[in-house]
Each structure stands twice: as C-alpha cells, then as structure tokens.
Design a protein around this motif. Structure first.
Motif, short mmCIF file in Angstrom:
data_model
loop_
_atom_site.label_atom_id
_atom_site.label_comp_id
_atom_site.label_asym_id
_atom_site.label_seq_id
_atom_site.Cartn_x
_atom_site.Cartn_y
_atom_site.Cartn_z
N CYS A 41 -7.92 10.19 -7.92
CA CYS A 41 -8.63 10.38 -6.66
C CYS A 41 -9.98 9.68 -6.78
O CYS A 41 -10.79 10.04 -7.63
CB CYS A 41 -8.82 11.87 -6.39
N GLY A 64 0.94 8.60 -6.98
CA GLY A 64 2.18 9.31 -6.71
C GLY A 64 3.38 8.40 -6.85
O GLY A 64 3.26 7.19 -7.01
N THR A 80 -0.95 11.95 -1.59
CA THR A 80 -0.02 11.02 -2.24
C THR A 80 1.26 11.78 -2.55
O THR A 80 1.22 12.93 -3.00
CB THR A 80 -0.64 10.40 -3.51
N GLN A 81 2.39 11.16 -2.29
CA GLN A 81 3.68 11.83 -2.41
C GLN A 81 4.18 11.81 -3.85
O GLN A 81 4.15 10.78 -4.52
CB GLN A 81 4.72 11.13 -1.52
N GLU A 119 -6.45 9.17 -2.71
CA GLU A 119 -5.52 9.47 -3.80
C GLU A 119 -4.61 8.29 -4.08
O GLU A 119 -4.30 7.49 -3.19
CB GLU A 119 -4.66 10.69 -3.47
N SER A 120 -4.15 8.22 -5.32
CA SER A 120 -3.15 7.23 -5.72
C SER A 120 -2.39 7.76 -6.92
O SER A 120 -2.80 8.78 -7.52
CB SER A 120 -3.81 5.89 -6.05
N LEU A 145 -2.10 11.35 -11.34
CA LEU A 145 -2.69 11.11 -10.03
C LEU A 145 -4.18 10.81 -10.19
O LEU A 145 -4.85 11.39 -11.06
CB LEU A 145 -2.51 12.32 -9.12
#
Length: 115
Positions: A22, A9, A109-110, A6-7, A20
C-alpha cells in the motif's frame, strides 16, 4: 488528504503466499494507525491487521500466525505478508489509514485463492 494505492493482489493456490503493498501519499503527518481490511462477496468488510504509530499490531484470529503487517521507515508504504493462504482468505483487500478524525481508504486489490 491521504491517498492510498494497493498492489500485489493476484491468484494463488492454497498454501501459497502473497505480499500486498500500500503506497501512501499526501499529508502523512499524524497518522495514528494503518490497517488492512478485506471484504469477500456477500460478507461485511473485516479488519485483518492493524499497526499503530507506536508499532503495536493487532490481527484477526483467522490470520494470526500466517499474516504479518509492516511498514517502511519512511512510513510511505504498508505491507501485508500473507503466508499459508486458504480459500477463505479470498477477498478484496483494502488499505486504510486513520488520521485524527478521518479514515482514508484505498480502492482495494483482489486476492483469489484456489483449493
């Protein structure tokens, strides 16, 4: 095996948007469903949105009309467009892929939403 990363965030103010991503790699055949889940501190992981191989979508009531799940034609990327974000959307967001009897997860991802 399927690998998911994931990226996208980050921190955003309430009312803002994030997208987001994935990235899926590995043996991608026969993936039935891809999905985004989230987990906030002290809460159980919950389903946010899912997308089946036949393009059927499902959304949690709390995000309907604000979030959209999609994927690219090659089925190597899954996206979650999040609009009108609320403080209660803050969580770690996880990508998941169901393949036959297995479910694969990314590391998350936060997402932080400030009021």
């Amino acid at each position: 095996q399927v690998q998911l990363v994931e990226s996208g965030g980050g921190s955003v103010q309430a009312g803002g948007s994030l997208r987001l991503s994935c990235a899926a790699s590995g043996f991608l055949s026969n993936i039935n469903t891809v999905a985004w889940h989230r987990q906030a501190p002290g809460k159980q992981r919950e389903l946010v949105a899912s997308l089946t191989s036949s393009d059927r979508t499902n959304y949690a009531d709390s995000v309907k009309g604000r979030f959209t799940i999609s994927r690219n034609n090659a089925k190597t990327m899954v996206y979650l467009q999040m609009n009108s974000l609320k403080p209660e959307d803050a969580a770690v967001y996880y990508c998941a892929a169901a393949q036959q009897r297995n479910t694969y997860w990314g590391r998350g991802t936060q997402v932080t939403v400030s009021s």
